[in-house]
Design an enzyme around this catalytic site. Structure first.
Site, short mmCIF file in Angstrom:
data_model
loop_
_atom_site.label_atom_id
_atom_site.label_comp_id
_atom_site.label_asym_id
_atom_site.label_seq_id
_atom_site.Cartn_x
_atom_site.Cartn_y
_atom_site.Cartn_z
N LYS A 1 -35.32 -29.47 14.09
CA LYS A 1 -35.65 -30.31 15.62
C LYS A 1 -36.04 -31.75 15.60
CE LYS A 1 -37.71 -25.96 17.59
NZ LYS A 1 -37.75 -25.03 16.50
N ASP B 1 -30.21 -12.21 15.99
CA ASP B 1 -30.38 -12.60 17.32
C ASP B 1 -29.19 -13.53 17.77
OD1 ASP B 1 -31.08 -14.90 16.16
OD2 ASP B 1 -32.75 -15.26 17.47
N ASP C 1 -27.52 -18.07 20.18
CA ASP C 1 -28.54 -17.38 19.83
C ASP C 1 -29.00 -16.69 21.26
OD1 ASP C 1 -31.37 -18.74 20.49
OD2 ASP C 1 -29.86 -20.10 19.83
#
Ligand code: GTP
Length: 348
Positions: free
Chosen positions: A157, A106, A215
């Site tokens: 993250k 992706d 992405d």
């Protein structure tokens, strides 16, 4: 040389663009992203491809078949349930007995695969991970590495910035490390496999030669990728908007009083009627019809889209076979045959 492409994700964040096709089959300037990626891999001599499929695998199989039309050999490994990025790699192990590429399917990037492989060999690494620098890494998987370019830690993250380099989703694996991945269950390569390899003393090299990376995880990023294609920040084979501001594949019929404001990409058999104004920053897929007096800017229209006379679209995505019948002004909306949804313009 072989590559494994992970194409099985559900692409939930990209809905509704992924309602009817997997994320790698979403078109980028008229061609599925996966076609564009396979084309670049082939240019680097990577011509044997394993596609690890799960969600809507039939769409991929019926489009690419055995790969011969692209001059490739394509194998498919299907999952009965999503195995995650690491589980998908383990599940495809039988195809690999030498160094091989693994790609999240992706992403768009300018990674030079030949150079990355050279780097991997020079570093004598078990795995090499391509990284890219971003200002705000908080939504990504961040990698810390030492001065010799070997990974020290992985954080998904992170709240606090420990490094601006994020995992670009392109790897080279030595087949020996596959034994370290558990089988028969979902495994994340980012959260489980890489940290586990570090703990067991394997060498993970970090390749920094990736200056463009995006992405297409969300509709906002999908729009942004097209914007980057139009400005030349993203280089797409065959299309260079610095050379030509309007790309038209054959048979476009453009009425004399219509105005095209480049950059504009027109697919096959597009019809643009009297007084319509198209552009800048517009993709119209094959057989698109733009009715008279329409205004379309900064929008991506897939194949067989029909805009009735007088509609106005700005910053929209219109998926296959939609017919927009209300004469109205639309801003930052996604149209599918079954639904509409807003795009957040501030996130583009
Ligand atoms: P979201 O649902 O929006 O998070 O998207 P996604 O399911 O595609 O997940 P993500 O963006 O993390 O996936 C990165 C790449 O891995 C994409 O190319 C996916 O197609 C692929 N991928 C993710 N999960 C799986 C899986 O379980 N199996 C396989 N074969 N591929 C996967």
């Amino acid at each position: 040389m072989k590559a494994l492409l992970l194409v099985g994700g559900k692409g939930t964040r990209l809905r509704p663009l992924t309602d009817r096709r997997p994320k790698p089959m979403v078109p980028i300037m008229g061609k599925p992203l996966l076609t564009r990626t396979l084309y670049v891999l082939k240019q680097h001599g990577i011509d044997e491809i394993v596609l690890s499929t799960c969600y809507k695998s039939d769409v991929i199989k019926s489009y690419f078949g055995d790969g011969s039309q692209l001059g490739l050999t394509i194998h498919y490994v299907d999952e009965d349930f999503p195995l995650g990025t690491g589980g998908a790699i383990k599940n495809s192990a039988k195809y690999f007995d030498d160094s091989f590429f693994v790609l999240n399917a992706d992403i768009l990037s300018n990674i030079n695969f030949t150079e990355m492989l050279r780097f991997h060999r020079r570093k004598k690494a078990d795995v090499t991970i391509a990284v890219t620098r971003v200002n705000d890494p908080s939504a990504y998987g961040v990698i810390e590495f030492d001065k010799d370019g070997y990974a020290l830690s992985f954080r998904e993250k992170p709240q606090k910035i420990i490094s601006h380099f994020i995992n670009a989703g392109v790897y080279i694996f030595e087949p020996g490390v596959l034994a370290k991945i558990p089988s028969g269950r979902a495994v994340s390569v980012e959260r489980e496999v890489f940290p586990g390899l570090l703990e067991s003393g394997r060498k993970i090299a970090v390749y920094k030669g990736c200056n463009y990376w995006m992405d297409i995880g969300t509709p906002e990023k999908y729009i942004k990728v097209h914007h980057d294609g139009f400005t030349g920040k993203l280089q797409l084979p065959e299309i260079n908007f610095r050379q030509r501001s309007v790309y038209s594949r054959f048979n476009a019929r453009i009425s004399g009083s219509a105005i095209l404001r480049g950059p504009v990409y027109l697919g096959k058999g597009v019809r643009i009627e009297e007084g319509a104004v198209v552009g800048p920053g517009v993709v119209i897929g094959d057989n698109g019809v733009i009715g008279s007096g329409c205004r379309v800017s900064r929008s991506v229209l897939w194949n067989n889209v029909n805009l009735t006379d007088g509609s106005k679209l700005t910053g929209c995505i219109v998926t296959d076979s939609c017919r927009i019948e209300n004469i109205s002004e639309y801003r930052h909306e996604i149209f599918t045959p079954d639904s509409t949804k807003n795009i957040n313009p501030l996130a583009i």
